[in-house]
Design a protein around this motif. Structure first.
Motif, PDB file in Angstrom:
ATOM      1  N   ASP A   9       0.746  -1.137  -0.230  1.00  0.00           N
ATOM      2  CA  ASP A   9       0.046   0.049   0.210  1.00  0.00           C
ATOM      3  C   ASP A   9       0.859   1.225   0.222  1.00  0.00           C
ATOM      4  OD1 ASP A   9       0.778  -0.580   2.554  1.00  0.00           O
ATOM      5  OD2 ASP A   9      -0.881   0.163   3.544  1.00  0.00           O
ATOM      6  N   SER A  10       2.218   1.231   0.379  1.00  0.00           N
ATOM      7  CA  SER A  10       3.035   2.304   0.214  1.00  0.00           C
ATOM      8  C   SER A  10       4.381   1.724   0.122  1.00  0.00           C
ATOM      9  CB  SER A  10       3.058   3.043   1.492  1.00  0.00           C
ATOM     10  OG  SER A  10       3.285   2.067   2.600  1.00  0.00           O
ATOM     11  N   TRP A  11       5.389   2.754  -0.201  1.00  0.00           N
ATOM     12  CA  TRP A  11       6.696   2.594  -0.675  1.00  0.00           C
ATOM     13  C   TRP A  11       7.694   2.624   0.667  1.00  0.00           C
ATOM     14  CZ3 TRP A  11       8.516   0.122  -4.693  1.00  0.00           C
ATOM     15  CH2 TRP A  11       7.610  -0.002  -5.820  1.00  0.00           C
ATOM     16  N   TYR A  12       8.347   1.978   1.033  1.00  0.00           N
ATOM     17  CA  TYR A  12       9.189   2.098   2.231  1.00  0.00           C
ATOM     18  C   TYR A  12      10.757   1.522   1.972  1.00  0.00           C
ATOM     19  CZ  TYR A  12       7.184  -2.212   2.626  1.00  0.00           C
ATOM     20  OH  TYR A  12       6.601  -3.880   2.500  1.00  0.00           O
ATOM     21  N   VAL A  13      11.671   1.821   2.963  1.00  0.00           N
ATOM     22  CA  VAL A  13      13.140   1.623   2.542  1.00  0.00           C
ATOM     23  C   VAL A  13      12.931  -0.025   1.997  1.00  0.00           C
ATOM     24  CG1 VAL A  13      15.290   1.332   3.369  1.00  0.00           C
ATOM     25  CG2 VAL A  13      13.904   3.368   3.997  1.00  0.00           C
ATOM     26  N   GLU A  14      12.670  -0.660   2.592  1.00  0.00           N
ATOM     27  CA  GLU A  14      12.974  -2.231   2.406  1.00  0.00           C
ATOM     28  C   GLU A  14      12.487  -2.536   0.865  1.00  0.00           C
ATOM     29  OE1 GLU A  14      12.966  -1.653   6.648  1.00  0.00           O
ATOM     30  OE2 GLU A  14      11.402  -1.369   5.214  1.00  0.00           O
ATOM     31  N   ARG A  15      11.149  -2.101   0.514  1.00  0.00           N
ATOM     32  CA  ARG A  15      10.454  -2.317  -0.630  1.00  0.00           C
ATOM     33  C   ARG A  15      11.319  -1.444  -1.918  1.00  0.00           C
ATOM     34  NH1 ARG A  15       4.540  -0.721  -2.475  1.00  0.00           N
ATOM     35  NH2 ARG A  15       4.224  -1.863  -4.268  1.00  0.00           N
ATOM     36  N   ILE A  16      11.754  -0.463  -1.757  1.00  0.00           N
ATOM     37  CA  ILE A  16      12.600   0.324  -2.406  1.00  0.00           C
ATOM     38  C   ILE A  16      13.870  -0.089  -2.883  1.00  0.00           C
ATOM     39  CG2 ILE A  16      13.533   2.454  -3.143  1.00  0.00           C
ATOM     40  CD1 ILE A  16      11.422   3.771  -1.528  1.00  0.00           C
ATOM     41  N   THR A  17      14.383  -0.874  -1.876  1.00  0.00           N
ATOM     42  CA  THR A  17      15.710  -1.424  -2.234  1.00  0.00           C
ATOM     43  C   THR A  17      15.733  -2.894  -2.994  1.00  0.00           C
ATOM     44  OG1 THR A  17      16.418  -0.591   0.105  1.00  0.00           O
ATOM     45  CG2 THR A  17      17.712  -2.414  -0.594  1.00  0.00           C
ATOM     46  N   SER A  18      14.406  -3.541  -2.599  1.00  0.00           N
ATOM     47  CA  SER A  18      14.249  -4.715  -3.394  1.00  0.00           C
ATOM     48  C   SER A  18      14.038  -4.389  -4.942  1.00  0.00           C
ATOM     49  CB  SER A  18      13.241  -5.519  -2.703  1.00  0.00           C
ATOM     50  OG  SER A  18      13.480  -6.140  -1.498  1.00  0.00           O
ATOM     51  N   PHE A  19      13.297  -3.356  -4.998  1.00  0.00           N
ATOM     52  CA  PHE A  19      12.885  -3.097  -6.370  1.00  0.00           C
ATOM     53  C   PHE A  19      14.230  -2.565  -7.266  1.00  0.00           C
ATOM     54  CE2 PHE A  19      11.806   0.193  -9.482  1.00  0.00           C
ATOM     55  CZ  PHE A  19      11.026  -0.466 -10.179  1.00  0.00           C
ATOM     56  N   LEU A  20      14.988  -1.609  -6.345  1.00  0.00           N
ATOM     57  CA  LEU A  20      16.277  -1.362  -7.115  1.00  0.00           C
ATOM     58  C   LEU A  20      17.347  -2.588  -7.389  1.00  0.00           C
ATOM     59  CD1 LEU A  20      17.200   2.048  -5.262  1.00  0.00           C
ATOM     60  CD2 LEU A  20      15.998   1.705  -7.582  1.00  0.00           C
ATOM     61  N   GLY A  22      16.608  -5.617  -7.993  1.00  0.00           N
ATOM     62  CA  GLY A  22      15.958  -6.324  -9.072  1.00  0.00           C
ATOM     63  C   GLY A  22      15.999  -5.508 -10.368  1.00  0.00           C
ATOM     64  N   PHE A  23      15.890  -4.213 -10.428  1.00  0.00           N
ATOM     65  CA  PHE A  23      15.738  -3.298 -11.529  1.00  0.00           C
ATOM     66  C   PHE A  23      17.287  -3.463 -12.177  1.00  0.00           C
ATOM     67  CE2 PHE A  23      16.713   0.687 -13.624  1.00  0.00           C
ATOM     68  CZ  PHE A  23      15.907   0.616 -14.527  1.00  0.00           C
ATOM     69  N   PHE A  24      18.280  -3.157 -10.934  1.00  0.00           N
ATOM     70  CA  PHE A  24      19.653  -3.312 -11.803  1.00  0.00           C
ATOM     71  C   PHE A  24      19.982  -4.439 -12.261  1.00  0.00           C
ATOM     72  CE2 PHE A  24      20.625   0.424  -8.214  1.00  0.00           C
ATOM     73  CZ  PHE A  24      20.428   1.282  -9.113  1.00  0.00           C
ATOM     74  N   VAL A  25      19.579  -5.506 -11.517  1.00  0.00           N
ATOM     75  CA  VAL A  25      19.891  -6.952 -12.304  1.00  0.00           C
ATOM     76  C   VAL A  25      19.355  -7.048 -13.656  1.00  0.00           C
ATOM     77  CG1 VAL A  25      19.700  -9.376 -11.915  1.00  0.00           C
ATOM     78  CG2 VAL A  25      20.551  -7.911 -10.210  1.00  0.00           C
ATOM     79  N   PHE A  26      18.188  -6.940 -13.591  1.00  0.00           N
ATOM     80  CA  PHE A  26      17.340  -6.880 -14.873  1.00  0.00           C
ATOM     81  C   PHE A  26      17.972  -6.158 -15.923  1.00  0.00           C
ATOM     82  CE2 PHE A  26      13.944  -5.927 -17.758  1.00  0.00           C
ATOM     83  CZ  PHE A  26      13.713  -6.940 -18.379  1.00  0.00           C
ATOM     84  N   PHE A  27      18.301  -4.802 -15.718  1.00  0.00           N
ATOM     85  CA  PHE A  27      18.854  -3.906 -16.908  1.00  0.00           C
ATOM     86  C   PHE A  27      20.107  -4.269 -17.153  1.00  0.00           C
ATOM     87  CE2 PHE A  27      19.707   0.301 -18.147  1.00  0.00           C
ATOM     88  CZ  PHE A  27      18.962   0.437 -19.082  1.00  0.00           C
ATOM     89  N   SER A  28      20.960  -4.782 -16.287  1.00  0.00           N
ATOM     90  CA  SER A  28      22.505  -4.710 -16.644  1.00  0.00           C
ATOM     91  C   SER A  28      22.410  -6.141 -17.306  1.00  0.00           C
ATOM     92  CB  SER A  28      23.174  -5.066 -15.249  1.00  0.00           C
ATOM     93  OG  SER A  28      22.893  -5.988 -14.533  1.00  0.00           O
ATOM     94  N   TYR A  42      29.500  -7.632 -14.846  1.00  0.00           N
ATOM     95  CA  TYR A  42      30.135  -7.492 -13.704  1.00  0.00           C
ATOM     96  C   TYR A  42      29.465  -6.440 -12.762  1.00  0.00           C
ATOM     97  CZ  TYR A  42      34.718  -8.912 -15.901  1.00  0.00           C
ATOM     98  OH  TYR A  42      35.365  -9.669 -16.453  1.00  0.00           O
ATOM     99  N   PHE A  43      28.522  -5.759 -13.260  1.00  0.00           N
ATOM    100  CA  PHE A  43      27.688  -4.910 -12.503  1.00  0.00           C
ATOM    101  C   PHE A  43      26.510  -5.874 -11.783  1.00  0.00           C
ATOM    102  CE2 PHE A  43      23.790  -2.118 -11.578  1.00  0.00           C
ATOM    103  CZ  PHE A  43      24.228  -1.323 -11.073  1.00  0.00           C
ATOM    104  N   THR A  44      26.076  -6.625 -12.486  1.00  0.00           N
ATOM    105  CA  THR A  44      25.226  -7.868 -12.084  1.00  0.00           C
ATOM    106  C   THR A  44      25.740  -8.611 -10.793  1.00  0.00           C
ATOM    107  OG1 THR A  44      24.149  -7.951 -14.334  1.00  0.00           O
ATOM    108  CG2 THR A  44      23.989  -9.633 -12.680  1.00  0.00           C
ATOM    109  N   ALA A  45      27.093  -8.858 -11.041  1.00  0.00           N
ATOM    110  CA  ALA A  45      27.827  -9.767 -10.026  1.00  0.00           C
ATOM    111  C   ALA A  45      27.968  -8.535  -8.618  1.00  0.00           C
ATOM    112  CB  ALA A  45      29.187 -10.105 -10.611  1.00  0.00           C
ATOM    113  N   PHE A  46      28.107  -7.359  -9.034  1.00  0.00           N
ATOM    114  CA  PHE A  46      28.448  -6.579  -7.678  1.00  0.00           C
ATOM    115  C   PHE A  46      26.935  -6.442  -6.804  1.00  0.00           C
ATOM    116  CE2 PHE A  46      27.761  -2.061  -6.369  1.00  0.00           C
ATOM    117  CZ  PHE A  46      28.601  -2.025  -5.274  1.00  0.00           C
ATOM    118  N   VAL A  47      25.963  -6.452  -7.679  1.00  0.00           N
ATOM    119  CA  VAL A  47      24.530  -6.260  -7.171  1.00  0.00           C
ATOM    120  C   VAL A  47      24.388  -7.562  -6.308  1.00  0.00           C
ATOM    121  CG1 VAL A  47      21.981  -6.102  -7.315  1.00  0.00           C
ATOM    122  CG2 VAL A  47      23.880  -4.755  -8.757  1.00  0.00           C
ATOM    123  N   GLY A  48      24.646  -8.746  -6.934  1.00  0.00           N
ATOM    124  CA  GLY A  48      24.556  -9.804  -6.323  1.00  0.00           C
ATOM    125  C   GLY A  48      25.505 -10.175  -4.930  1.00  0.00           C
TER     126      GLY A  48
END
Length: 83
Positions: A9-20, A22-28, A42-48
């Motif tokens: 129902d709202s955006w909070y730190v934990e939800r935004i962090t998970s979204f970012l 996932g977005f970074f992995v998908f986009f890279s 390498y960016f994907t590996a860094f996020v992991g």
């Protein structure tokens, strides 16, 4: 069997962090496949690595930055609702 469902129902730190993350992995991965440039992976590996670092230590630099930008955590939001 229990099913965990996050509040959406709202955006909070934990939800935004998970979204970012996932977005970074998908986009890279997408950029790596489209361009054929292996350096995007390498960016994907860094996020992991950072996700595993958070799981082991409990410290997440992106969450700290998001919280400093004024976004409340889920616990803060829950405590404010109880008052």
């Amino acid at each position: 069997m229990a099913i965990y469902r996050a509040k959406t129902d709202s955006w909070y730190v934990e939800r935004i962090t998970s979204f970012l993350a996932g977005f970074f992995v998908f986009f890279s991965v997408l950029l790596g496949l489209i361009t054929g440039n292996k350096y995007f992976f390498y960016f994907t590996a860094f996020v992991g690595f950072m996700l595993m670092f958070y799981a082991v230590t409990g410290i997440c630099p992106s969450s700290i930055l998001i919280h400093k930008m004024g976004v409340p955590s889920q616990l803060e939001r829950y405590c404010n609702e109880k008052k």
